[in-house]
Structures are given as C-alpha cells and as structure tokens.
Design a protein around this motif. Structure first.
Motif, PDB file in Angstrom:
ATOM      1  N   THR A 153      -0.862 -20.665 -19.727  1.00 19.59           N
ATOM      2  CA  THR A 153      -2.117 -20.118 -19.204  1.00 19.59           C
ATOM      3  C   THR A 153      -1.909 -19.535 -17.811  1.00 19.59           C
ATOM      4  O   THR A 153      -2.426 -18.462 -17.488  1.00 19.59           O
ATOM      5  N   ALA A 154      -1.147 -20.240 -16.968  1.00 19.04           N
ATOM      6  CA  ALA A 154      -0.878 -19.730 -15.614  1.00 19.04           C
ATOM      7  C   ALA A 154      -0.165 -18.390 -15.677  1.00 19.04           C
ATOM      8  O   ALA A 154      -0.489 -17.464 -14.917  1.00 19.04           O
ATOM      9  N   LEU A 155       0.787 -18.246 -16.593  1.00 18.00           N
ATOM     10  CA  LEU A 155       1.494 -16.974 -16.734  1.00 18.00           C
ATOM     11  C   LEU A 155       0.547 -15.864 -17.179  1.00 18.00           C
ATOM     12  O   LEU A 155       0.570 -14.748 -16.646  1.00 18.00           O
ATOM     13  N   ALA A 156      -0.306 -16.171 -18.165  1.00 19.78           N
ATOM     14  CA  ALA A 156      -1.207 -15.149 -18.696  1.00 19.78           C
ATOM     15  C   ALA A 156      -2.268 -14.752 -17.679  1.00 19.78           C
ATOM     16  O   ALA A 156      -2.547 -13.566 -17.466  1.00 19.78           O
ATOM     17  N   VAL A 157      -2.893 -15.740 -17.033  1.00 14.75           N
ATOM     18  CA  VAL A 157      -3.977 -15.461 -16.091  1.00 14.75           C
ATOM     19  C   VAL A 157      -3.451 -14.725 -14.864  1.00 14.75           C
ATOM     20  O   VAL A 157      -4.093 -13.787 -14.366  1.00 14.75           O
ATOM     21  N   SER A 158      -2.285 -15.116 -14.371  1.00 14.22           N
ATOM     22  CA  SER A 158      -1.736 -14.438 -13.189  1.00 14.22           C
ATOM     23  C   SER A 158      -1.429 -12.977 -13.496  1.00 14.22           C
ATOM     24  O   SER A 158      -1.706 -12.090 -12.682  1.00 14.22           O
ATOM     25  N   ALA A 159      -0.868 -12.713 -14.692  1.00 13.00           N
ATOM     26  CA  ALA A 159      -0.563 -11.327 -15.059  1.00 13.00           C
ATOM     27  C   ALA A 159      -1.834 -10.500 -15.192  1.00 13.00           C
ATOM     28  O   ALA A 159      -1.903  -9.354 -14.735  1.00 13.00           O
ATOM     29  N   GLN A 160      -2.878 -11.084 -15.813  1.00 17.69           N
ATOM     30  CA  GLN A 160      -4.140 -10.367 -15.960  1.00 17.69           C
ATOM     31  C   GLN A 160      -4.792 -10.109 -14.601  1.00 17.69           C
ATOM     32  O   GLN A 160      -5.329  -9.026 -14.355  1.00 17.69           O
ATOM     33  N   THR A 161      -4.737 -11.102 -13.730  1.00 14.64           N
ATOM     34  CA  THR A 161      -5.350 -10.952 -12.409  1.00 14.64           C
ATOM     35  C   THR A 161      -4.680  -9.839 -11.612  1.00 14.64           C
ATOM     36  O   THR A 161      -5.341  -8.984 -11.010  1.00 14.64           O
ATOM     37  N   VAL A 162      -3.356  -9.840 -11.628  1.00 12.74           N
ATOM     38  CA  VAL A 162      -2.620  -8.831 -10.868  1.00 12.74           C
ATOM     39  C   VAL A 162      -2.858  -7.444 -11.443  1.00 12.74           C
ATOM     40  O   VAL A 162      -2.980  -6.461 -10.698  1.00 12.74           O
ATOM     41  N   ALA A 163      -2.931  -7.341 -12.781  1.00 15.04           N
ATOM     42  CA  ALA A 163      -3.201  -6.042 -13.397  1.00 15.04           C
ATOM     43  C   ALA A 163      -4.554  -5.503 -12.969  1.00 15.04           C
ATOM     44  O   ALA A 163      -4.740  -4.290 -12.807  1.00 15.04           O
ATOM     45  N   VAL A 164      -5.516  -6.408 -12.760  1.00 14.18           N
ATOM     46  CA  VAL A 164      -6.859  -6.001 -12.345  1.00 14.18           C
ATOM     47  C   VAL A 164      -6.866  -5.523 -10.894  1.00 14.18           C
ATOM     48  O   VAL A 164      -7.437  -4.486 -10.560  1.00 14.18           O
ATOM     49  N   ILE A 165      -6.213  -6.283 -10.009  1.00 14.89           N
ATOM     50  CA  ILE A 165      -6.277  -5.949  -8.582  1.00 14.89           C
ATOM     51  C   ILE A 165      -5.219  -4.924  -8.178  1.00 14.89           C
ATOM     52  O   ILE A 165      -5.261  -4.412  -7.066  1.00 14.89           O
ATOM     53  N   GLY A 166      -4.278  -4.619  -9.105  1.00 17.73           N
ATOM     54  CA  GLY A 166      -3.194  -3.698  -8.778  1.00 17.73           C
ATOM     55  C   GLY A 166      -3.656  -2.355  -8.238  1.00 17.73           C
ATOM     56  O   GLY A 166      -3.193  -1.922  -7.171  1.00 17.73           O
ATOM     57  N   PRO A 167      -4.569  -1.648  -8.941  1.00 17.40           N
ATOM     58  CA  PRO A 167      -5.029  -0.356  -8.419  1.00 17.40           C
ATOM     59  C   PRO A 167      -5.691  -0.461  -7.047  1.00 17.40           C
ATOM     60  O   PRO A 167      -5.491   0.387  -6.180  1.00 17.40           O
ATOM     61  N   THR A 168      -6.484  -1.531  -6.854  1.00 16.01           N
ATOM     62  CA  THR A 168      -7.135  -1.722  -5.553  1.00 16.01           C
ATOM     63  C   THR A 168      -6.095  -1.968  -4.462  1.00 16.01           C
ATOM     64  O   THR A 168      -6.165  -1.385  -3.375  1.00 16.01           O
ATOM     65  N   LEU A 169      -5.128  -2.829  -4.761  1.00 17.82           N
ATOM     66  CA  LEU A 169      -4.069  -3.097  -3.792  1.00 17.82           C
ATOM     67  C   LEU A 169      -3.285  -1.826  -3.490  1.00 17.82           C
ATOM     68  O   LEU A 169      -2.970  -1.539  -2.328  1.00 17.82           O
ATOM     69  N   GLY A 170      -2.975  -1.060  -4.547  1.00 15.40           N
ATOM     70  CA  GLY A 170      -2.261   0.186  -4.332  1.00 15.40           C
ATOM     71  C   GLY A 170      -3.032   1.148  -3.456  1.00 15.40           C
ATOM     72  O   GLY A 170      -2.458   1.806  -2.572  1.00 15.40           O
ATOM     73  N   GLY A 171      -4.348   1.223  -3.673  1.00 13.18           N
ATOM     74  CA  GLY A 171      -5.175   2.092  -2.840  1.00 13.18           C
ATOM     75  C   GLY A 171      -5.168   1.680  -1.387  1.00 13.18           C
ATOM     76  O   GLY A 171      -5.092   2.528  -0.482  1.00 13.18           O
ATOM     77  N   VAL A 172      -5.232   0.368  -1.125  1.00 11.74           N
ATOM     78  CA  VAL A 172      -5.202  -0.139   0.253  1.00 11.74           C
ATOM     79  C   VAL A 172      -3.863   0.190   0.911  1.00 11.74           C
ATOM     80  O   VAL A 172      -3.814   0.637   2.066  1.00 11.74           O
ATOM     81  N   LEU A 173      -2.763  -0.028   0.182  1.00  6.67           N
ATOM     82  CA  LEU A 173      -1.444   0.237   0.745  1.00  6.67           C
ATOM     83  C   LEU A 173      -1.247   1.722   1.044  1.00  6.67           C
ATOM     84  O   LEU A 173      -0.707   2.092   2.098  1.00  6.67           O
ATOM     85  N   ILE A 174      -1.693   2.575   0.111  1.00 11.46           N
ATOM     86  CA  ILE A 174      -1.560   4.017   0.322  1.00 11.46           C
ATOM     87  C   ILE A 174      -2.414   4.468   1.502  1.00 11.46           C
ATOM     88  O   ILE A 174      -1.984   5.281   2.332  1.00 11.46           O
ATOM     89  N   GLY A 175      -3.627   3.919   1.604  1.00  9.75           N
ATOM     90  CA  GLY A 175      -4.492   4.269   2.727  1.00  9.75           C
ATOM     91  C   GLY A 175      -3.914   3.840   4.057  1.00  9.75           C
ATOM     92  O   GLY A 175      -4.105   4.510   5.077  1.00  9.75           O
ATOM     93  N   ALA A 176      -3.168   2.743   4.049  1.00 10.23           N
ATOM     94  CA  ALA A 176      -2.614   2.223   5.296  1.00 10.23           C
ATOM     95  C   ALA A 176      -1.337   2.943   5.720  1.00 10.23           C
ATOM     96  O   ALA A 176      -1.136   3.218   6.905  1.00 10.23           O
ATOM     97  N   ALA A 177      -0.453   3.245   4.751  1.00 14.28           N
ATOM     98  CA  ALA A 177       0.848   3.797   5.150  1.00 14.28           C
ATOM     99  C   ALA A 177       1.424   4.807   4.166  1.00 14.28           C
ATOM    100  O   ALA A 177       2.621   5.101   4.240  1.00 14.28           O
TER     101      ALA A 177
END
Length: 472
Positions: A153-177
């Motif tokens: 469950t930890a493996l599945a939930v962590s992968a799903q969570t990261v897939a969800v926040i990935g675009p948002t994180l990418g947007g923040v990183l691109i906006g910063a640098a």
C-alpha cells in the motif's frame, strides 16, 4: 537460486528486527517514486523546452515517449537482474544512473541530448520497484511473517501521490529557475536514495554471481517491445513493418526462451501460471481505461467544454483525491477479488456516466464523474500488485513485477492511440462518447475475466517460510 540477503550496512553487520525491517521502507518508497515524478513533471516542461530549442510539439513529445519506451523495456530486464544479483546492487546502480541522467539533462546543449537523458532516466528509474518487491518477499521469508499489505500500500499510495503533485511541483521548479530544474531535481533525489540504500539495504551473498544472463533473450524481448510500442504510438499504414517486426521478434523470443536452461522469461513456467497471465491482462485493461480517461477527458474539458488548462486541472482533482483515499483506506486488507469486482463495476458505471456528459453539463457532474472513476483506480492498482505478489514465482518476483509495470505502460500507449483515433481533429463531445464506449468495452471485459476466476478467492497469505540462515 535466490540470492541470499545478509543484514549489513557498509562493512558492519546490523541486528535484524524480528518483524519487517521498517528501515527498508524509506529507500523502497523514495526509489519507487522516481519514475512517476519524472513521468508527470515533464508535462509542464514541454512548452518551455520547445521554446528553448526551437522544437515543435512533434519533436518534444519524444521526451515523454523516450521515458515510456526505456521504462517498459527496463522494468522486466532489470527486474530479472534483481532476481539474479539481489536488490541492493541494482537499486544503487539504478538510482545512481538517475542522478547522472538528471545532471546530463540539466546541462543538455540540444534536444537530442535531452532525449538521451530521458532514456537514461527511464532505465535508472526501472530498478527501484522490482527491488522493492524483491525486498518485500525476502523480508517475509526472513521473518516467517507473510504480511506485505501495508508495504504494498505504501508503494502504491506514494506513487499515486507523486504522480498527482508532479505537474504542480514541476511548475513551481520551472517558475523558480527554468525548465532545467525538472532534471536537476533528480540529483538530490538520487543522492538521498544512494545514502539510504547504502545504509539500510541488505547485502547479497556471492553465490548469485555465478548465474548466467540470457542476453539474447533480453535483446529479443527489447526488440519485440520497442517495435510494438512504436506502432501503438502512431498506428499508420506506412508503419506496416513494425507489427511484422514485432511478430518475428516474438517468434524468435519464444523459440529462444523455450530452449535455454535459464531463460530471461521462463515461458514454460509463465504458460503454466494462468492466474498470473490473467493478472497481466487485467493490468493492461485497467490502465487502458484509466489512461484513456486521463488523456481523453482532459482534452475534452479544454476543447469540448471550453475550460482553460488550470480549470481543467481543478476538475480532475476529485479523480486524484478519490484514488488516494480509496487506496489508503482499503490498502491493509488484501481482498483481491472484492477489489477487482467492485473496481470493475465502478469503472463500468463511470464510463457509462461519461455518455451523459456534454458541452453544457454542469460543473458538479464533471467533478462527480472524475471522483467516481478515481475509486477503481485506487482499487484495481492495489489488487493487481497484491495478486502478482501471491501468484509469481518467488525466485522471479523482480522480473514479474517489472512485467506488471510494462503492461501498465502498454495500456497507456493503447489509450493514447485510442484517444488519437477518437479525436482526429478536435476533442469534441462525439469523440468523447466514442472513447467512453471504447473504455466501457474494456471495463466489461475486465469484469468478465474476473467474475469466474476462482483462483482469486484462494489468494491468501502463504504459510511462513523458515528464516534464511545468513551466508558468510
């Protein structure tokens, strides 16, 4: 022979706990999320990368395709190496390659080098998930306690969570640098994996080194898979040679694997393990529908419904939220058959609900459809992972887990091809309804192969194995 694992860090031995060694969870989870975070962050980087190199979308899309191809091939190949040489070596080599690929991408002088970096990322991120499944099996055998539900469950939930926040994180990183940061972020992540891996992952005994590698089998499998995936990404009459190459490679692969004593994929064992083959088919069907909804619904929201990109992203939040909540709440109960049946039924209901969606549909209906289809995502992914853990040959759990991920990516590519077929020029409502019928057919087939499968009711925790004696 399965490589024996000894509890040790560096040159010093460490006492092994009586139960599952929870110090393994951090490197397992962190390594396993490297693939979904690189798969999802790139979505928001394609446009700025295209501008930077003067490349059109037809060229920048290879940044997505390259990772899919490398991962689909790399997962089972590296999984087999995990089975042969143990998880520690492959985990450290793979996560180290991720850091090198991230640095190469950050410094890339051209789009071609950037695509090469994505290929390396695909191979590097292919090691951690098979290693995690191998470690889970090894811990069950070491402790004599077969209770992997929480870890899976930890493996599945962590992968799903990261897939969800990935675009948002990418947007923040691109906006910063700038876009370089979606590659640079792999350097500290890789370093963290290496530190945790060196510190906590158990060592493998030297006996495994004497096993032979089926390099011709791996090469034929790679040709088979790459030619098939290239055709699925753009099925056109002028690519007739790709399915022909796929068939030839498949025939040569089958002949090779049936004749060698230690094959890459033991077709004799796999052919005799019908339940595992059906699990792979379920994975393909489930993720074809899942990705078809993700790709097709998102495009329709923007073009058919007229929402901007940010609003479409908000409409998809209930999809992610319901998938995460479902996986978290149901994760500790295996209940494979129940999850598959309920997930299939809800997937059918969600696909049918899509037929009622139109350009004038209220926002609450758009949100509700996403929330409804998020539930089977949480159920079906967990069920397939648990079923594989129970059905696979323990000595080949790494390669079996890699193949499960490969069938997931085949589903993604099949969904992409279907989306292109139903949206030839524009993502309109008629195309969405055609795609919904395609998804509905796949969901009905998923339920049809699940209901009569009596083997699912027998997927219970296995009898504990006696602990392994450490190898000097």
């Amino acid at each position: 022979m399965i490589p024996r694992l000894t509890a040790g860090t560096g040159t010093d031995a460490r006492p092994a706990p009586a139960g599952f060694d929870r110090r393994l969870i951090a490197p397992m989870v962190l390594g396993s999320v490297l693939n979904p975070i690189n798969s999802s962050m790139i979505a928001v980087a394609l446009v700025p990368i295209g501008i930077a190199f003067g490349a059109p979308p037809a060229e920048t899309v290879w940044l997505v395709t390259a990772l899919y191809l490398a991962t689909a091939v790399g997962q089972p190949v590296i999984g087999r190496l995990v089975d042969m040489y143990g998880p520690r070596r492959l985990y450290l080599a793979g996560t180290g390659l991720v850091g090198a690929a991230g640095l190469l991408g950050a410094l890339a002088p051209s789009l071609g080098v950037l695509i090469a970096a994505r290929v390396l990322l695909g191979f590097g991120t292919s090691a951690a998930y098979p290693a995690a499944m191998r470690l889970t099996r090894s811990e069950a055998e070491r402790t004599g306690q077969d209770s992997p539900a929480g870890v899976l469950t930890a493996l599945a939930v962590s992968a799903q969570t990261v897939a969800v926040i990935g675009p948002t994180l990418g947007g923040v990183l691109i906006g910063a640098a700038g876009w370089h940061m979606v590659f640079t972020v792999n350097v500290p992540l890789s370093a963290a994996c290496l530190v945790l891996g060196v510190k906590w992952l158990p060592k493998t005994g030297p006996a495994a080194r004497r096993q032979a590698m089926d390099l011709p089998g791996m090469a034929l499998f790679s040709v088979l898979l790459v030619s098939l995936m290239l055709f699925l990404m753009g099925p056109r009459p002028d690519r007739w040679y790709l399915p022909l190459l796929t068939l030839l490679a498949a025939a040569a692969f089958a002949v090779r694997e049936l004749r060698v004593p230690d094959p890459f994929v033991d077709l004799r064992v796999l052919g005799g393990n019908g339940p595992l083959v059906v699990t792979y088919l379920r994975q393909l069907l489930a993720y074809t529908t899942s990705y078809a909804f993700l790709y097709g619904y998102t495009q329709w929201l923007e073009q058919g419904r007229g929402l901007d990109a940010s609003a479409a992203g908000l409409v998809l939040l209930p999809l992610s939220a319901s998938a995460l909540v479902t996986a978290t709440v149901t994760g500790r109960r295996e209940a494979v058959r129940g999850k598959l049946v309920v997930g299939s039924v809800l997937q059918i209901a969600g696909c049918a609900a899509l037929l009622a969606v139109g350009a004038g549909s209220p926002v609450w209906l758009l949100l509700a459809v996403g929330a409804l289809l998020g539930v089977p995502q949480g159920l079906l992914g967990l069920a397939a992972q648990t079923a594989l853990y129970r059905q696979a040959d323990p000595e080949r759990i790494g390669s079996a887990a890699g193949l499960l991920r490969t069938f997931m990516y085949l589903g993604a590519l099949g969904a992409s091809a279907a989306t292109a077929a139903f949206y030839p020029d524009h993502a309109d409502t008629a195309g969405l309804h055609g795609l919904a019928l395609f998804m509905l057919a796949g969901s009905v087939l998923l339920l049809a192969i699940t209901l009569p499968d009596r083997t699912l009711a027998r997927l219970t925790p296995q009898a504990p194995q006696p602990p392994r004696a450490p190898q000097a």
